[in-house]
Design a protein around this motif. Structure first.
Motif, PDB file in Angstrom:
ATOM      1  N   LEU A  83      36.421  36.838  36.685  1.00 23.35           N
ATOM      2  CA  LEU A  83      35.222  37.540  37.152  1.00 23.35           C
ATOM      3  C   LEU A  83      34.615  38.405  36.052  1.00 23.35           C
ATOM      4  O   LEU A  83      33.391  38.584  36.004  1.00 23.35           O
ATOM      5  CB  LEU A  83      35.560  38.385  38.378  1.00 23.35           C
ATOM      6  CG  LEU A  83      35.954  37.583  39.623  1.00 23.35           C
ATOM      7  CD1 LEU A  83      36.415  38.506  40.745  1.00 23.35           C
ATOM      8  CD2 LEU A  83      34.789  36.721  40.101  1.00 23.35           C
ATOM      9  N   LEU A 127      32.529  35.951  33.996  1.00 20.88           N
ATOM     10  CA  LEU A 127      31.336  35.544  34.743  1.00 20.88           C
ATOM     11  C   LEU A 127      30.353  36.703  34.875  1.00 20.88           C
ATOM     12  O   LEU A 127      29.133  36.517  34.759  1.00 20.88           O
ATOM     13  CB  LEU A 127      31.740  35.032  36.126  1.00 20.88           C
ATOM     14  CG  LEU A 127      32.551  33.736  36.165  1.00 20.88           C
ATOM     15  CD1 LEU A 127      32.942  33.399  37.601  1.00 20.88           C
ATOM     16  CD2 LEU A 127      31.753  32.586  35.551  1.00 20.88           C
ATOM     17  N   GLY A 128      30.890  37.900  35.118  1.00 19.96           N
ATOM     18  CA  GLY A 128      30.026  39.055  35.272  1.00 19.96           C
ATOM     19  C   GLY A 128      29.284  39.409  33.996  1.00 19.96           C
ATOM     20  O   GLY A 128      28.096  39.756  34.028  1.00 19.96           O
ATOM     21  N   ALA A 151      32.872  39.308  44.989  1.00 16.18           N
ATOM     22  CA  ALA A 151      34.133  38.587  44.812  1.00 16.18           C
ATOM     23  C   ALA A 151      35.279  39.529  44.486  1.00 16.18           C
ATOM     24  O   ALA A 151      36.421  39.309  44.919  1.00 16.18           O
ATOM     25  CB  ALA A 151      33.980  37.537  43.715  1.00 16.18           C
ATOM     26  N   CYS A 188      35.535  45.023  37.354  1.00 13.66           N
ATOM     27  CA  CYS A 188      36.426  43.853  37.339  1.00 13.66           C
ATOM     28  C   CYS A 188      37.805  44.238  36.793  1.00 13.66           C
ATOM     29  O   CYS A 188      38.839  43.823  37.344  1.00 13.66           O
ATOM     30  CB  CYS A 188      35.821  42.742  36.481  1.00 13.66           C
ATOM     31  SG  CYS A 188      34.309  42.007  37.160  1.00 13.66           S
ATOM     32  N   GLY A 222      29.974  35.854  47.865  1.00 10.12           N
ATOM     33  CA  GLY A 222      31.012  36.051  46.856  1.00 10.12           C
ATOM     34  C   GLY A 222      32.286  36.596  47.461  1.00 10.12           C
ATOM     35  O   GLY A 222      33.398  36.166  47.108  1.00 10.12           O
ATOM     36  N   VAL A 246      29.596  38.309  41.778  1.00  8.92           N
ATOM     37  CA  VAL A 246      30.816  38.805  41.130  1.00  8.92           C
ATOM     38  C   VAL A 246      31.285  40.099  41.780  1.00  8.92           C
ATOM     39  O   VAL A 246      32.486  40.273  42.060  1.00  8.92           O
ATOM     40  CB  VAL A 246      30.584  39.000  39.621  1.00  8.92           C
ATOM     41  CG1 VAL A 246      31.719  39.784  38.984  1.00  8.92           C
ATOM     42  CG2 VAL A 246      30.439  37.650  38.933  1.00  8.92           C
ATOM     43  N   HIS A 247      30.376  41.025  42.045  1.00 12.06           N
ATOM     44  CA  HIS A 247      30.764  42.290  42.678  1.00 12.06           C
ATOM     45  C   HIS A 247      31.398  42.036  44.044  1.00 12.06           C
ATOM     46  O   HIS A 247      32.438  42.619  44.379  1.00 12.06           O
ATOM     47  CB  HIS A 247      29.548  43.199  42.806  1.00 12.06           C
ATOM     48  CG  HIS A 247      29.889  44.634  43.109  1.00 12.06           C
ATOM     49  ND1 HIS A 247      30.307  45.041  44.355  1.00 12.06           N
ATOM     50  CD2 HIS A 247      29.879  45.751  42.336  1.00 12.06           C
ATOM     51  CE1 HIS A 247      30.537  46.351  44.334  1.00 12.06           C
ATOM     52  NE2 HIS A 247      30.290  46.804  43.122  1.00 12.06           N
ATOM     53  N   GLY A 252      24.054  36.352  40.040  1.00  9.39           N
ATOM     54  CA  GLY A 252      25.425  36.269  39.546  1.00  9.39           C
ATOM     55  C   GLY A 252      26.151  37.593  39.605  1.00  9.39           C
ATOM     56  O   GLY A 252      27.333  37.656  39.967  1.00  9.39           O
TER      57      GLY A 252
END
Length: 376
Positions: free
Chosen positions: A167, A170-171, A17, A79, A138, A14-15, A10
């Motif tokens: 994000l 989620l992160g 994305a 983020c 991502g 995220v990174h 995950g």
């Protein structure tokens, strides 16, 4: 162990994305700030400068604090930093925002790779390549959202704010699933800023060769097919698409290859494929072999950087410091590659530029034994 892998997966998604979100709205940023191509190119140097300047400091943080906590904080900063460029009113402010953005990116990158090394050691088999493949996934997913937002003329500030918030949540959730990681009790605190320790210095240089090949392929694929193979722009764009998908696919299957033939064999094969692809590009005067050459280059370099982090993190008693040093050298190639390729092309030709890429990626195969697992 399943929870640890889910958390690492995950965090990498995220990174990637965040990177994909930013990349799709660069034209909007240029229009919003009111800068031309030259000024935009200057501004886009600052993320690399921020990342390279800040990554080495992450090793000290990972020595003093739990790696899971460091990753959570730095990923959250990364983020949140996504919103800063969209709020910049002019070029100086944009450069400052991108400097912070790049620093947050590089430090989060080091922290999550150090955590990934710990998870991989607990699992007992290679997973790093697949995690970097998920980073690419991502980025591709977020770029799809960005393309849709751009097509609908969504204001970049709104787009970045929504994605940054999503994000961030989620992160933080993913980072909570990571295992707590602390250095060995007898490990001496590393310096705040230093080159990688001697055992991993050569690994950093081999990583540099891989990232140089990656930068050459991603930045010059379409231009090469347009100028050298005289392909239409639509066909030329396919060269980058083929390169990007080859990179992602190579990383997603890389762990299986490592578990079958070993890390040294995988790196050697990657170097050979990358060098062969660069040679094919250099001699190509038609679109089809050029696209195939870029795809081979992408597959070849795809696993080298993930395996560089694994080897560095396992070689010393300071995994975070070693990874930070290797990342500083390796990612420096991403900063240098576009300019070096362009300079060589200006003095001779793009074909000669990719001969240089072939030589550098060939060195990866020569130095593959440095990736053999070493006891701390």
């Amino acid at each position: 162990m399943r929870r640890d892998r889910l958390g690492a997966s995950g965090v990498f998604v995220v990174h990637g994305a965040v990177t994909g979100t930013f990349a799709t709205r660069v034209p909007w940023l240029a229009d919003h700030v009111g800068v031309g191509t030259g000024q935009l190119g200057l501004a886009l140097l600052f993320p690399a400068i921020g990342a390279i300047g800040a990554m080495s400091f992450t090793g000290r943080l990972l020595h003093r604090y739990d790696g899971r906590r460091v990753t959570r904080v730095l990923l959250g900063c990364w983020c949140a930093a996504l919103l800063l460029p969209a709020l910049a009113p002019n070029l100086p402010a944009l450069c400052a925002a991108l400097l912070i953005y790049g620093a947050a990116s590089g430090m989060a990158d080091v922290a999550m790779n150090a955590e990934a090394v710990a998870v991989e050691q607990a699992v007992g088999r290679s997973i790093m390549s697949g995690l970097h493949g998920l980073w690419s996934v991502g980025g591709l997913a977020a770029s799809g959202v960005g393309v849709l937002a751009a097509a609908l003329n969504v204001d970049g500030r709104l787009h970045f704010a929504v994605l940054a918030a999503v994000l961030l949540v989620l992160g933080q959730f993913a980072a909570r699933l990571l295992p707590p990681v602390r250095p060995r009790p007898d490990a001496v605190e590393p310096p705040a800023f230093a080159l990688p320790p001697r055992p991993v210095l050569l690994l950093g240089l081999l990583g540099f060769c891989a990232v140089f090949g990656e930068g050459a392929g991603s930045d010059w694929a379409a231009k090469y097919l347009t100028d050298v193979a005289h392909a239409p722009q639509g066909v030329a764009a396919g060269a980058y698409t083929g390169f990007a998908f080859a990179m992602a696919a190579g990383r997603l299957v890389g762990d299986g290859v490592v578990n079958r033939i070993g890390v040294v064999g995988t790196v050697r094969m990657g170097g050979i494929l990358a060098a062969a692809g660069a040679v094919l590009v250099a001699v190509s005067r038609q679109a089809a072999p050029g696209i195939l050459g870029f795809a081979l280059l992408g597959v070849g370099v795809s696993v080298v950087v993930p395996l560089t982090f694994t080897a560095a993190g396992s070689a010393t008693s300071h995994p975070g410091h070693a990874i930070a040093g290797v990342a500083t050298i390796s990612y420096g190639a991403g900063f240098a590659a576009p300019a070096v390729i362009g300079g060589i092309a200006g003095a001779s030709s793009l074909s000669v530029s990719f001969v240089v890429v072939a030589v550098l990626t060939g060195l990866i195969a020569v130095g593959a034994t440095r990736f053999a697992p070493r006891r701390r």
